[in-house]
Design an enzyme around this catalytic site. Structure first.
Site, PDB file in Angstrom:
ATOM      1  N   ALA A  46       0.826  -1.212   0.000  1.00 35.77           N
ATOM      2  CA  ALA A  46       0.000   0.000   0.000  1.00 35.77           C
ATOM      3  C   ALA A  46       0.859   1.259   0.000  1.00 35.77           C
ATOM      4  O   ALA A  46       0.496   2.280   0.569  1.00 35.77           O
ATOM      5  CB  ALA A  46      -0.916  -0.006   1.224  1.00 35.77           C
ATOM      6  N   ARG A  52      -3.078   8.576 -10.840  1.00 35.48           N
ATOM      7  CA  ARG A  52      -4.220   8.872 -11.695  1.00 35.48           C
ATOM      8  C   ARG A  52      -5.500   9.175 -10.905  1.00 35.48           C
ATOM      9  O   ARG A  52      -6.498   9.591 -11.487  1.00 35.48           O
ATOM     10  CB  ARG A  52      -4.448   7.709 -12.685  1.00 35.48           C
ATOM     11  N   LYS A  59      -4.205   6.481  -2.778  1.00 33.10           N
ATOM     12  CA  LYS A  59      -5.258   5.691  -3.433  1.00 33.10           C
ATOM     13  C   LYS A  59      -5.904   4.683  -2.493  1.00 33.10           C
ATOM     14  O   LYS A  59      -7.132   4.555  -2.478  1.00 33.10           O
ATOM     15  CB  LYS A  59      -4.681   4.966  -4.652  1.00 33.10           C
ATOM     16  N   ASN A 417     -47.414  16.124  22.802  1.00 33.25           N
ATOM     17  CA  ASN A 417     -47.448  16.668  21.438  1.00 33.25           C
ATOM     18  C   ASN A 417     -46.862  18.078  21.445  1.00 33.25           C
ATOM     19  O   ASN A 417     -47.295  18.932  22.227  1.00 33.25           O
ATOM     20  CB  ASN A 417     -48.890  16.709  20.919  1.00 33.25           C
TER      21      ASN A 417
HETATM   22  C1  UD1 Z   1       0.441  -5.073 -10.485  1.00 34.35           C
HETATM   23  C2  UD1 Z   1       1.122  -6.297 -11.077  1.00 34.35           C
HETATM   24  C3  UD1 Z   1       0.328  -6.754 -12.298  1.00 34.35           C
HETATM   25  C4  UD1 Z   1      -1.104  -7.041 -11.903  1.00 34.35           C
HETATM   26  C5  UD1 Z   1      -1.736  -5.840 -11.208  1.00 34.35           C
HETATM   27  C6  UD1 Z   1      -3.077  -6.224 -10.627  1.00 34.35           C
HETATM   28  C7  UD1 Z   1       3.496  -6.042 -10.643  1.00 34.35           C
HETATM   29  C8  UD1 Z   1       4.815  -5.759 -11.239  1.00 34.35           C
HETATM   30  N1  UD1 Z   1       2.458  -5.970 -11.460  1.00 34.35           N
HETATM   31  O1  UD1 Z   1       0.508  -4.049 -11.454  1.00 34.35           O
HETATM   32  O2  UD1 Z   1       0.906  -7.921 -12.838  1.00 34.35           O
HETATM   33  O3  UD1 Z   1      -1.871  -7.402 -13.028  1.00 34.35           O
HETATM   34  O4  UD1 Z   1      -0.905  -5.389 -10.119  1.00 34.35           O
HETATM   35  O5  UD1 Z   1      -3.749  -5.116 -10.114  1.00 34.35           O
HETATM   36  O6  UD1 Z   1       3.415  -6.339  -9.467  1.00 34.35           O
HETATM   37  N2  UD1 Z   1       3.196  -0.804  -4.400  1.00 34.35           N
HETATM   38  C9  UD1 Z   1       4.035  -0.589  -3.324  1.00 34.35           C
HETATM   39  N3  UD1 Z   1       5.312  -0.240  -3.568  1.00 34.35           N
HETATM   40  C10 UD1 Z   1       5.815  -0.077  -4.813  1.00 34.35           C
HETATM   41  C11 UD1 Z   1       4.952  -0.296  -5.907  1.00 34.35           C
HETATM   42  C12 UD1 Z   1       3.651  -0.661  -5.661  1.00 34.35           C
HETATM   43  O7  UD1 Z   1       3.633  -0.730  -2.181  1.00 34.35           O
HETATM   44  O8  UD1 Z   1       6.988   0.245  -4.937  1.00 34.35           O
HETATM   45  C13 UD1 Z   1       1.827  -1.201  -4.140  1.00 34.35           C
HETATM   46  C14 UD1 Z   1       0.773  -0.227  -4.663  1.00 34.35           C
HETATM   47  O9  UD1 Z   1       0.405   0.691  -3.654  1.00 34.35           O
HETATM   48  C15 UD1 Z   1      -0.384  -1.140  -5.052  1.00 34.35           C
HETATM   49  C16 UD1 Z   1       0.297  -2.469  -5.367  1.00 34.35           C
HETATM   50  O10 UD1 Z   1       1.582  -2.423  -4.818  1.00 34.35           O
HETATM   51  O11 UD1 Z   1      -1.274  -1.318  -3.974  1.00 34.35           O
HETATM   52  C17 UD1 Z   1       0.381  -2.728  -6.861  1.00 34.35           C
HETATM   53  O12 UD1 Z   1       1.105  -1.685  -7.456  1.00 34.35           O
HETATM   54  P1  UD1 Z   1       0.630  -1.022  -8.800  1.00 34.35           P
HETATM   55  O13 UD1 Z   1       1.570   0.040  -9.176  1.00 34.35           O
HETATM   56  O14 UD1 Z   1      -0.807  -0.664  -8.721  1.00 34.35           O
HETATM   57  O15 UD1 Z   1       0.842  -2.265  -9.796  1.00 34.35           O
HETATM   58  P2  UD1 Z   1       0.128  -2.502 -11.161  1.00 34.35           P
HETATM   59  O16 UD1 Z   1       0.784  -1.693 -12.206  1.00 34.35           O
HETATM   60  O17 UD1 Z   1      -1.337  -2.361 -10.996  1.00 34.35           O
HETATM   61 CA    CA Z   2      -2.784  -1.477  -9.594  1.00 39.38          CA
END
Ligand code: UD1
Ligand code: CA
Length: 528
Positions: A46, A52, A59, A417
Site C-alpha cells: 500500500a 491517476r 489511493k 405533542n
Molecule cells: C500489479 C502487477 C500486475 C497485476 C496488477 C493487478 C506487478 C509488477 N504488477 O501491477 O501484474 O496485473 O498489479 O492489479 O506487481 N506498491 C508498493 N510499492 C511499490 C509499488 C507498488 O507498495 O513500490 C503497491 C501499490 O500501492 C499497489 C500495489 O503495490 O497497492 C500494486 O502496485 P501497482 O503500481 O498498482 O501495480 P500494477 O501496475 O497495478
Molecule cells: Ca494497480
C-alpha cells in the site's frame, strides 16, 4: 469485524520446495513432531501513490461502501491474523495510512518503503522487517477491494494442497489492458507473468491476468527477491518476476483461477473506482435480498458493508445506509434517505430523511423531510414529522413533533405533542442548555422554549408563547401580550396604498351591511 474473525482450518503441510531445496531446511524445519497449524503471514502492498486518482489522499484510502480500498483488503486478510501477522507496506501518504491502520486494524504492522521501487522491492522491505518470518506468506496488492475472504482462503488452500512455491490468483477478463498477463508454455503450464508494457503482441493478446493476490512459501520468496533485477520498462523490482524465476527453477507454481473475475478488479482512477463501487453495491444488495430484505431499486440503493438489516425491511429508491447503521424487521426506509450510524427499530418508517448517529425506536415515524443530528433518540411509536430538525433530543414513547420545528438539547416525555413551528432555544450565544417537557403535555403552536426550562406532566402552553419560566404540571403556560386592535390605522397611516383601499371598501361594505340589518329589523321580510 477486524479481530473477531476465525481463520479457515487448513491442514498443516510441509512445502514441496522446502524438501527439494535443502539450503532452506535449517530455517524451515519444525523441531517438534506435533502437528501445528501453519503460520500464514500476510503482506499488503500500500505504498503507491495512485497518481491517476489526482488526489491528496493516497489511493488505498479512498472510500468504497463503508471501508477504504485498503480496509476491504484488510478485511479479506483478517482471518489470517489468528495464526500469523499482517504487515502493511506504506509509503506515499504514509502518515495518513498509518493513522488509518491504527484506527481500523491496530493489529496490522506498518512498514515503510521510502522509495517506491516496485512491488518486489516492497515485499523485500516487509520481509527484511521480519527476518524470522516463515511458512506461508500471502501477498496482496492494496488496491483490489472486491477480493472475497473465501476466495483468498481457497487460494491458500490450493497453494498448501499443491505444496507449491508460489500460487497466483488469476482471472480471465474481457479487457486485460494495463494488467500483467499470465504466460504459459506449450504444455499450458505457468511460465511467467509479463507486464503489459514489457509484453510482446502475442502476450498482450492473452486474456488471463494477474490479480495481484499471491501465496508464497517464505524461504522461496526470500531467496528469489534477493535475485530480482530492474531490467524492465519501469526500471522497478517486480514481485511477479519472483514467480517466473521460481517456475524457471522448476519449482511448482499454481495459477489459481478466481471463480468470479470481478473480484480481481483494481481501480487506477476515479472512473474505475466508481465502477468497483457499483459492483460492490450490487454484491451487497444481492446478499440482502437473498436474506429477505426488499430493495425496490437496487441501482440507487447504497448499503455499506458495515450495515445490518433484518428480514422484511423495505428499502425504497435512492437510499444510502452507511457506517454502523442497523435496520429492524419490516422497517421502511426511504425514498431519498441517508442514514449514517443510525439504529432503526422494527416497523419504523423513515421517509426522505437525513439522519446521523441517532436511534429511531420501533414503529416510530420520521419525515418526510426530517434531519436527525447526533444524539437524537426517538422512542417507540414517536414521530418526528415534516421539516423538523433534532439534535441531542430524546422523545418518549408516542411523543410527537409533527411540523416545522427545531428540537435541540431537549427531552420530551411520553405521549406529549409539540405544536407546529416550535423552537427549543438551546443556545444563549455562550452555552447550550437542555429543556425538559413532561409526559402527556400539549404545547401550543409557535412556542419558544428558552433553555433551561421545564414543563410539567400534563401541562399546556398557549400558541405563540415564549416560555422562559417553568410551567408546573397541569398548568397552562401563557406568555404573550394581550391583543389590541387600533381601528382605522391603515387608512390613516397608509393612505393611498392598496391595503388602505381594500380596508376602505371593506369598511363601506360593513357599514352597508349594518344599515341593511337595521332596515331588515324594522321591516320584516314577510311584510314586504
Ligand atoms: C500489479 C502487477 C500486475 C497485476 C496488477 C493487478 C506487478 C509488477 N504488477 O501491477 O501484474 O496485473 O498489479 O492489479 O506487481 N506498491 C508498493 N510499492 C511499490 C509499488 C507498488 O507498495 O513500490 C503497491 C501499490 O500501492 C499497489 C500495489 O503495490 O497497492 C500494486 O502496485 P501497482 O503500481 O498498482 O501495480 P500494477 O501496475 O497495478
Ligand atoms: Ca494497480
Amino acid at each position: 469485524m477486524w479481530g473477531n474473525g476465525s481463520p479457515q482450518a487448513f491442514g498443516a503441510s510441509q512445502s514441496w520446495f522446502e524438501s527439494r531445496h535443502p539450503s532452506h531446511l535449517t530455517t524451515m524445519r519444525r523441531t517438534d513432531t506435533v502437528e501445528e497449524p501453519s503460520v500464514r503471514n500476510v503482506i499488503i502492498l500500500a505504498a503507491g501513490e495512485g497518481k491517476r486518482m489526482k488526489s491528496s489522499v493516497p489511493k488505498v484510502l479512498h472510500p468504497l461502501l463503508g471501508r477504504t480500498l485498503l480496509g476491504h483488503v484488510l478485511a479479506a486478510a483478517e482471518p489470517f491474523l489468528e495464526s500469523g501477522t499482517v504487515t502493511v507496506v506504506v509509503g506515499h501518504g504514509g502518515d495518513q495510512v498509518r493513522e488509518h491502520l491504527a484506527r481500523v486494524a491496530p493489529e496490522a504492522v506498518p512498514v515503510t518503503q521510502t522509495e517506491q521501487r516496485g512491488t518486489g522491492h516492497a515485499v523485500r522491505i516487509a520481509l527484511d522487517a521480519s527476518p524470522e518470518l516463515s511458512g506461508t506468506v500471502v501477498v496482496l496488492n492494496g488496491d483490489i477491494p472486491l477480493l472475497r475472504a473465501e476466495t483468498l482462503a481457497a487460494l491458500v488452500h490450493a497453494h498448501e494442497t499443491a505444496q507449491a512455491s508460489a500460487t497466483v490468483l488469476t482471472a480471465e477478463v474481457d479487457n486485460p489492458t494495463g494488467l500483467g498477463r499470465i504466460v504459459r508454455n506449450a504444455g499450458g503450464e505457468f511460465a511467467a507473468i509479463v507486464e503489459e508494457r514489457d509484453a510482446t503482441p502475442e502476450q498482450r493478446a492473452v486474456r488471463e491476468i494477474n490479480s495481484g493476490a499471491y501465496v508464497f512459501e517464505a524461504a522461496a520468496l526470500r531467496e528469489m527477491l534477493g535475485k530480482l533485477s530492474t531490467n524492465n520498462d519501469q526500471g522497478e523490482e517486480y514481485l511477479t518476476d519472483v514467480i517466473g524465476m521460481l517456475a524457471a527453477a522448476g519449482a511448482p507454481i499454481v495459477a489459481h483461477r478466481a471463480p468470479d473475475a470481478t473480484e480481481t478488479l483494481g481501480a487506477n482512477d476515479r472512473a474505475e473506482l466508481a465502477g468497483l463501487r457499483a459492483l460492490m453495491r450490487d454484491r451487497i444488495n444481492d446478499e440482502w435480498m437473498k436474506a429477505g430484505v426488499a430493495i425496490i431499486d437496487p441501482a440507487t440503493t447504497w448499503i455499506d458493508v458495515t450495515v445490518t438489516l433484518e428480514r422484511d425491511a423495505v428499502i425504497e429508491p435512492n437510499t444510502h445506509l452507511r457506517g454502523a447503521t442497523s435496520i429492524g424487521e419490516a422497517a421502511v426506509i426511504g425514498p431519498d434517505t441517508s442514514l449514517i450510524d443510525v439504529v432503526v427499530g422494527p416497523g419504523a418508517a423513515v421517509v426522505r430523511t437525513h439522519a446521523v448517529s441517532s436511534e429511531i425506536g420501533p414503529q416510530a415515524s420520521v419525515g418526510p423531510f426530517a434531519y436527525l443530528r447526533p444524539g437524537s433518540q426517538l422512542g417507540r411509536k414517536s414521530k418526528v414529522g415534516t421539516f423538523v430538525e433534532t439534535k441531542a433530543a430524546t422523545l418518549g414513547e408516542g411523543a410527537k413533533v409533527p411540523h416545522l420545528s427545531y428540537v435541540g438539547d431537549a427531552t420530551i416525555g411520553e405521549h406529549t405533542n409539540i405544536g407546529a413551528a416550535t423552537v427549543f432555544v438551546n443556545y444563549d450565544g455562550v452555552r447550550k442548555q437542555r429543556s425538559v417537557i413532561g409526559a402527556h403535555a400539549r404545547t401550543g403552536a409557535d412556542n419558544m422554549f428558552v433553555a433551561p426550562v421545564h414543563v410539567g406532566d400534563g401541562a399546556y402552553t398557549a400558541a405563540g408563547s415564549v416560555i422562559v419560566k417553568d410551567v408546573p404540571a397541569g398548568a397552562l403556560g401563557v406568555s404573550r401580550a394581550t391583543q389590541r386592535n387600533i381601528d382605522g390605522w391603515v387608512e390613516r397611516k397608509r393612505a393611498g396604498t392598496a391595503a388602505a383601499e381594500a380596508a376602505k371598501v371593506a369598511r363601506a361594505r360593513e357599514e352597508n351591511h349594518a344599515e341593511a340589518g337595521q332596515v331588515a329589523e324594522s321591516s320584516p321580510r314577510d311584510e314586504q
